[in-house]
Scaffold this motif. Structure first.
Motif, PDB file in Angstrom:
ATOM      1  N   VAL A 267       0.841  -1.203   0.000  1.00  0.00           N
ATOM      2  CA  VAL A 267       0.000   0.000   0.000  1.00  0.00           C
ATOM      3  C   VAL A 267       0.874   1.251   0.000  1.00  0.00           C
ATOM      4  O   VAL A 267       0.577   2.266  -0.677  1.00  0.00           O
ATOM      5  CB  VAL A 267      -0.943  -0.016   1.212  1.00  0.00           C
ATOM      6  CG1 VAL A 267      -1.664   1.325   1.364  1.00  0.00           C
ATOM      7  CG2 VAL A 267      -1.961  -1.128   1.063  1.00  0.00           C
ATOM      8  N   HIS A 268       1.994   1.237   0.738  1.00  0.00           N
ATOM      9  CA  HIS A 268       2.883   2.406   0.802  1.00  0.00           C
ATOM     10  C   HIS A 268       3.492   2.684  -0.572  1.00  0.00           C
ATOM     11  O   HIS A 268       3.556   3.839  -1.021  1.00  0.00           O
ATOM     12  CB  HIS A 268       3.991   2.155   1.824  1.00  0.00           C
ATOM     13  CG  HIS A 268       5.001   3.251   1.876  1.00  0.00           C
ATOM     14  ND1 HIS A 268       4.730   4.506   2.390  1.00  0.00           N
ATOM     15  CD2 HIS A 268       6.302   3.295   1.449  1.00  0.00           C
ATOM     16  CE1 HIS A 268       5.798   5.271   2.296  1.00  0.00           C
ATOM     17  NE2 HIS A 268       6.781   4.554   1.718  1.00  0.00           N
ATOM     18  N   VAL A 269       3.918   1.625  -1.258  1.00  0.00           N
ATOM     19  CA  VAL A 269       4.469   1.811  -2.605  1.00  0.00           C
ATOM     20  C   VAL A 269       3.395   2.345  -3.543  1.00  0.00           C
ATOM     21  O   VAL A 269       3.648   3.214  -4.404  1.00  0.00           O
ATOM     22  CB  VAL A 269       5.061   0.483  -3.115  1.00  0.00           C
ATOM     23  CG1 VAL A 269       5.487   0.634  -4.586  1.00  0.00           C
ATOM     24  CG2 VAL A 269       6.235   0.076  -2.275  1.00  0.00           C
TER      25      VAL A 269
ATOM     26  N   THR B  49      -6.444  -3.594   4.746  1.00  0.00           N
ATOM     27  CA  THR B  49      -5.456  -3.405   5.819  1.00  0.00           C
ATOM     28  C   THR B  49      -5.984  -2.532   6.941  1.00  0.00           C
ATOM     29  O   THR B  49      -5.348  -2.419   7.993  1.00  0.00           O
ATOM     30  CB  THR B  49      -4.169  -2.787   5.249  1.00  0.00           C
ATOM     31  OG1 THR B  49      -4.479  -1.508   4.661  1.00  0.00           O
ATOM     32  CG2 THR B  49      -3.553  -3.704   4.209  1.00  0.00           C
ATOM     33  N   ARG B  50      -7.123  -1.888   6.745  1.00  0.00           N
ATOM     34  CA  ARG B  50      -7.696  -1.043   7.799  1.00  0.00           C
ATOM     35  C   ARG B  50      -8.420  -1.875   8.850  1.00  0.00           C
ATOM     36  O   ARG B  50      -8.726  -1.383   9.939  1.00  0.00           O
ATOM     37  CB  ARG B  50      -8.657  -0.023   7.165  1.00  0.00           C
ATOM     38  CG  ARG B  50      -7.959   0.988   6.259  1.00  0.00           C
ATOM     39  CD  ARG B  50      -8.943   1.807   5.464  1.00  0.00           C
ATOM     40  NE  ARG B  50      -9.693   0.975   4.511  1.00  0.00           N
ATOM     41  CZ  ARG B  50     -10.595   1.464   3.652  1.00  0.00           C
ATOM     42  NH1 ARG B  50     -10.844   2.774   3.613  1.00  0.00           N
ATOM     43  NH2 ARG B  50     -11.230   0.655   2.831  1.00  0.00           N
TER      44      ARG B  50
ATOM     45  N   GLY C 288      -5.945  -0.206   1.130  1.00  0.00           N
ATOM     46  CA  GLY C 288      -5.387   0.490   2.255  1.00  0.00           C
ATOM     47  C   GLY C 288      -5.193   1.955   2.013  1.00  0.00           C
ATOM     48  O   GLY C 288      -5.408   2.464   0.899  1.00  0.00           O
ATOM     49  N   VAL C 289      -4.791   2.672   3.075  1.00  0.00           N
ATOM     50  CA  VAL C 289      -4.532   4.112   3.013  1.00  0.00           C
ATOM     51  C   VAL C 289      -3.064   4.329   3.322  1.00  0.00           C
ATOM     52  O   VAL C 289      -2.591   3.902   4.382  1.00  0.00           O
ATOM     53  CB  VAL C 289      -5.414   4.879   4.015  1.00  0.00           C
ATOM     54  CG1 VAL C 289      -5.075   6.375   3.979  1.00  0.00           C
ATOM     55  CG2 VAL C 289      -6.887   4.671   3.711  1.00  0.00           C
ATOM     56  N   PRO C 290      -2.296   4.955   2.452  1.00  0.00           N
ATOM     57  CA  PRO C 290      -0.882   5.231   2.734  1.00  0.00           C
ATOM     58  C   PRO C 290      -0.741   6.120   3.965  1.00  0.00           C
ATOM     59  O   PRO C 290      -1.551   7.017   4.206  1.00  0.00           O
ATOM     60  CB  PRO C 290      -0.389   5.927   1.471  1.00  0.00           C
ATOM     61  CG  PRO C 290      -1.360   5.537   0.398  1.00  0.00           C
ATOM     62  CD  PRO C 290      -2.676   5.381   1.087  1.00  0.00           C
ATOM     63  N   MET C 291       0.340   5.904   4.730  1.00  0.00           N
ATOM     64  CA  MET C 291       0.538   6.669   5.953  1.00  0.00           C
ATOM     65  C   MET C 291       0.857   8.125   5.676  1.00  0.00           C
ATOM     66  O   MET C 291       0.503   9.011   6.478  1.00  0.00           O
ATOM     67  CB  MET C 291       1.681   6.046   6.766  1.00  0.00           C
ATOM     68  CG  MET C 291       1.392   4.638   7.248  1.00  0.00           C
ATOM     69  SD  MET C 291       2.755   3.970   8.213  1.00  0.00           S
ATOM     70  CE  MET C 291       2.825   5.166   9.545  1.00  0.00           C
TER      71      MET C 291
ATOM     72  N   VAL D 233      -6.995   6.471  -1.154  1.00  0.00           N
ATOM     73  CA  VAL D 233      -7.259   5.062  -0.935  1.00  0.00           C
ATOM     74  C   VAL D 233      -6.760   4.312  -2.155  1.00  0.00           C
ATOM     75  O   VAL D 233      -7.144   4.645  -3.288  1.00  0.00           O
ATOM     76  CB  VAL D 233      -8.749   4.776  -0.699  1.00  0.00           C
ATOM     77  CG1 VAL D 233      -8.974   3.271  -0.545  1.00  0.00           C
ATOM     78  CG2 VAL D 233      -9.253   5.518   0.514  1.00  0.00           C
ATOM     79  N   VAL D 234      -5.887   3.339  -1.906  1.00  0.00           N
ATOM     80  CA  VAL D 234      -5.314   2.605  -3.020  1.00  0.00           C
ATOM     81  C   VAL D 234      -5.734   1.150  -2.941  1.00  0.00           C
ATOM     82  O   VAL D 234      -5.984   0.610  -1.864  1.00  0.00           O
ATOM     83  CB  VAL D 234      -3.766   2.721  -3.034  1.00  0.00           C
ATOM     84  CG1 VAL D 234      -3.344   4.167  -3.222  1.00  0.00           C
ATOM     85  CG2 VAL D 234      -3.164   2.143  -1.777  1.00  0.00           C
TER      86      VAL D 234
END
Length: 473
Positions: free
Chosen positions: A52-54, A115-116, A143-146, A152-153
């Motif tokens: 999700v971060h990428v 992931t939430r 998920g949502v990147p930090m 929202v990806v």
């Protein structure tokens, strides 16, 4: 004791030391498993967070591209490769943008993983499901990147990639846990080996060695100065072995002495038998002095012969296990009363108050020996009183029975037992209630009753003598 056949001690294959090491390793591995479950769930969620971060970084890249320009296939490939994804979906401010390879069709996701949602048990279950049942399915990671909470990806990745990394992580955890368990168990074993295993092994070997040769005083353990339970066990074992050694020596001496006494008694009985024959011939002489002294001489010789015979019988007595069978108690009492010369005695009344339908399971020969002895003792106590006028002499047998036990009472109205006889009752050569008796009859009777799981008790009464025989029903 020296001639007794002693089995050789069995060799301990899986001993206490091996059991201790195995138990410690097993317990540590169990603890590691309890730690592993949340850790593998955390590894899975972190892996998806990385994807999700990428994807969030990819979203920032997309934001920098002007609306008039399109992403090149090379840029799309780099973005998807960095996230190990097959496709990306970026949703921001109500808009969605799909990033996919132009040369490959859009994969269909088999299931979604958000992931939430981070319920602990659910995370553990999903991680184990991927680990054991994962395949080449496509999973949609949401998920949502930090660093960008407004985006929202959705990342479409192959589940096999996650499963492969989970297997590698689990393998590393297993070997690390096994290494930690081995070192920990070895360290604990070294500590417990000096504290418990070696002292227990010493106690065990000493018991085996002492059992094989209890006549050797060198086999008695020398206790240590420890103040804990092991030290107490060593000191108690040393005291028990010392007492057993002394008791065996004493019994050996008594056995040798008893053998010598038996031989003396045998020769003495033969000598007294010859003297009895001569006394019978002397008793037939007409000399008044001889006639006055002969009865006393015959009576004394009879007592001496009976004493020698009783000692020999006691020495030959062997404990034989009872052979139980149904027995009519009333009929057995009447038979024993006849054998003891009580039932047809002219001056002594016999009262058998046991009912006809009382059946008990006993060894008839052994219990008959007990009853005959008690009835004979009662008759011998009453016979001196039969010479006195006005004496109503009786021996009675009464019964109290229930489903569990039978209590049989043998009672007479004679003079009772002397204080010395009461103090030494049931002791061989000490508990006789009459002059010249050996006390062997009651000692043997008590032994026979106890072999049936019962008890032979003396009951105090105001007059006469009363014995109680308790037997299981």
């Amino acid at each position: 004791m020296a001639n007794e056949q002693i089995d050789a001690p069995k060799r301990v294959i899986f001993g206490l030391s091996m059991k201790l090491i195995t138990m410690i390793i097993a317990m540590i591995m169990v603890v590691e498993v309890l730690i592993y479950l949340p850790s593998v769930a955390n590894f899975r969620i972190n892996w998806m967070d990385d994807r999700v971060h990428v994807a969030g970084v990819a979203a920032r890249v997309i934001e920098t591209v002007p609306d008039t320009m399109d992403l090149t296939p090379d840029t799309v490939s780099k973005l998807l490769s960095s996230a190990q994804a097959e496709a990306l979906v970026v949703r921001t401010q109500g808009q969605s943008q799909l990033i996919e390879r132009a040369d490959m069709p859009m994969p269909v996701a088999a299931y979604a993983a958000d992931t939430r949602e981070r319920a602990p048990l659910d995370l553990i279950g999903r991680a184990l499901e991927v680990l054991f049942f994962g395949s080449n399915r496509t999973m949609r990671v949401i998920g949502v990147p930090m660093d960008n909470q407004d985006v929202v990806v959705e990342v479409l990745v192959n589940e096999a990639l996650l499963r492969e990394e989970l297997i590698t992580y689990s393998r590393n955890i297993f070997w690390l846990s096994l290494l930690v368990a081995s070192f920990t168990s070895f360290a604990i074993f070294l500590f417990l080996n000096g504290l418990l295993i070696r002292p227990i092994t010493r106690l065990t070997r000493n018991m085996i060695s002492f059992r094989q040769d209890p006549d050797d005083a060198r086999k008695i353990i020398i206790p240590s100065e420890r103040g804990d339970e092991v030290g107490v066990a060593e000191r108690e074992l040393a005291a028990m072995e010392s007492n057993l050694f002394a008791m065996l020596k004493q019994k050996q001496h008594l056995a040798d002495l008893g053998l010598a006494v038996a031989k003396i008694n045998h020769d003495l009985r033969n000598t007294l038998g010859a003297a009895q024959l001569l006394s019978d011939q002397v008793a037939n002489l007409d000399d008044p002095h001889v006639q006055r002294l002969a009865p006393r001489l015959v009576h004394t010789l009879d007592r001496a012969i009976n004493f020698c015979q009783s000692v020999l019988d006691y020495g030959r007595h062997k404990s034989v296990a009872p052979r139980f069978e149904p027995v009519d108690l009333r009929a057995l009492l009447d038979e024993c009363a006849t054998d003891a010369a009580v039932r047809m005695h002219p001056e002594i009344e016999w009262h058998n108050q046991v009912e006809d339908d009382v059946i008990i399971r006993v060894d008839p020969d052994q219990i008959a020996r007990v009853l005959t002895n008690l009835l004979k003792n009662a008759r011998e106590a009453l016979e001196p009183l039969s010479l006195q006028d006005g004496q109503n002499l009786s021996i009675s047998a009464t019964l109290i029975a229930n489903d569990q036990q039978v209590r049989l009472f043998i009672e007479d109205n004679g003079p009772g037992l002397s204080p010395r006889a009461k103090e030494n009752l049931f002791r061989a050569f000490e508990g006789s209630g009459r002059a010249g008796g050996t006390g062997l009859g009651l000692a043997i009777a008590k032994e026979l009753v106890e072999a049936h799981g019962g008890q032979l008790n003396y009951i105090e009464t105001e007059k006469g003598t009363k014995f109680e025989i308790c037997l299981p029903r």
